[in-house]
Design an enzyme around this catalytic site. Structure first.
Site, PDB file in Angstrom:
ATOM      1  CD  GLN A  97      -2.838   1.392   2.208  1.00  0.00           C
ATOM      2  OE1 GLN A  97      -2.359   1.538   3.319  1.00  0.00           O
ATOM      3  NE2 GLN A  97      -4.141   1.475   1.984  1.00  0.00           N
ATOM      4  CE1 TYR A 186      -3.233   9.348   7.154  1.00  0.00           C
ATOM      5  CE2 TYR A 186      -4.358   7.406   6.288  1.00  0.00           C
ATOM      6  CZ  TYR A 186      -3.759   8.082   7.345  1.00  0.00           C
ATOM      7  OH  TYR A 186      -3.690   7.502   8.584  1.00  0.00           O
TER       8      TYR A 186
END
Ligand SMILES: Cc1cc2nc3c(=O)[nH]c(=O)nc-3n(C[C@H](O)[C@H](O)[C@H](O)COP(=O)(O)O)c2cc1C
Length: 374
Positions: A97, A186
């Site tokens: 990720q 994010y």
């Protein structure tokens, strides 16, 4: 009838079942490099059809937690090689990720103590909006996220490059692909949300094309580097984590992305439901619309249990089911769920930081007359 135990062809990569281990930051990498403990942790869980690694930052600037393994330096790539080797030895598959936290950082983690960057100068200020960083005495702990500075338009290309380089590094490290972190408040989501993004340039909040431009540029740069069949992306529509207020354009934004990504033939889209089991953030209606717009592999995570996961599979709403916390305390989650064995409960106190305790010391289910659940 579809079941979690079936194999699955994900754009040419065969997964041995439809269980996905969701990405989970564990903050145990002392020097920001994955090590033998990291490899052991993932090896123990490699019976999942697909593991998505903990978020791995693409740059120092993209880092929002202390002690997390990055993927921008040669030493970090080398560290990850031990992890991917371990998972492959067990017959598993693992994607990295790749992550830029944007404003969810702290000056103590940034290059030369700089301000973190974002789409705007708006700091995240709800109760959860902390970074795991260092206080003035140099002691690690949860601290308020620092006030960010808005990225200049011409700086965005270099972050797109950082994502592409991280993806190439992930392949060098032996990962089967990457998951771009577009979820959980994010950096990429900071551009998607018009309450945070107050820009007026071509990455601004004015139109859906502008709001989604950064995400799609990252996707295209990563595809160009490693091939679409190795690229997944994670989103958390209707999630509020890290001060992401709801807005009337959520559905429009994510259905636009679904359509744009459908054409790109990715490995998968991974939706994270930030609600609870009894109150999901993603309505069945939204999930159905998303499914109708996106014909590729769809993963869902968030408070799933076996029953709900199989129901969603049977209704054709998802292809793969991701489990987070159950994988922390049940390294053999696949076997336990397949055989309806009791699940061990995770200890939240040891989610982040520390050593082997609460990380690599959860036992597999003990069969036999003295069978005992940990
Ligand atoms: C300790 C912990 C760390 C997490 N770290 C990440 C992360 O690095 N990246 C991410 O996208 N999600 C992260 N998540 C969210 C999980 O991927 C997952 O979506 C969430 O736990 C909901 O699934 P669950 O109810 O099965 O646990 C984390 C969750 C936990 C509990």
């Amino acid at each position: 009838m579809k079941s979690l135990s079936e194999t699955y062809d994900m754009q040419g990569q065969t997964l041995r079942n439809r269980f996905v281990m969701a990405p989970m930051t564990r903050a145990r990498a002392k020097d920001g490099i994955a090590d033998d403990q990291t490899a052991l942790y993932y090896r123990q869980r490699a019976t999942a059809g697909l593991i998505v690694s903990e978020g791995t930052p693409i740059s120092r600037q993209g880092t929002g937690f202390a002690f997390i393994p990055g993927i921008w330096s040669d030493a970090q790539v080398h560290g990850w090689q031990g992890v991917t080797r371990a998972v492959h030895e067990e017959g598993g598959r693992i994607f990295a990720q790749i992550w830029h936290v944007g404003r969810m950082s702290h000056t103590s983690l940034q290059p030369a103590g700089a301000q973190p960057v974002s789409s705007s100068a708006k700091p995240a200020r709800d109760a959860n909006s902390t970074a795991f960083a260092f206080n003035d005495e140099g002691v690690a702990g949860f601290v308020e996220a620092s006030v960010p500075r808005p990225l200049e338009t011409n700086e965005i290309a270099s972050i797109v490059d950082d994502f592409a380089n991280a993806a190439a590094n992930a392949v060098t490290a032996g990962f089967d692909g990457v998951e771009i972190h577009g979820a959980n408040g994010y950096l990429l989501e900071q551009f998607l949300n018009p309450h945070v993004n107050d820009r007026s340039d071509r990455y601004g909040a004015g139109t859906v094309e502008d709001r989604t431009r950064f995400v799609l540029e990252v996707v295209d740069a990563v595809i160009a580097r490693i091939g679409a069949e190795r690229v997944g992306i994670r989103f958390s529509p209707f999630g509020k984590l890290f001060d992401m207020p709801h807005h009337p354009l959520i559905e429009e934004t994510y259905l636009h992305l679904a359509a744009a990504l459908d054409a790109r033939r990715l490995a998968y889209i991974h939706l994270k439901d930030q609600g609870r089991a009894d109150a999901p953030a993603l309505s069945p209606d939204f999930l159905r619309k998303f499914r109708e717009t996106y014909s590729g592999t769809l993963i869902l995570a968030g408070s799933l249990d076996k029953q709900r996961a199989e129901q969603l599979l049977r209704h054709g709403l998802i292809d793969l089911a991701a489990f987070g916390q159950p994988f922390i305390s049940n390294p053999d989650l696949v076997e336990r769920m397949e055989q309806d064995l009791p699940l061990a409960k995770p200890n939240r106190e040891t989610y982040y930081g520390g050593g082997a305790e609460g990380y690599t010391d959860y036992p597999v289910y003990q069969h036999g007359p003295e069978a005992k659940v940990a």
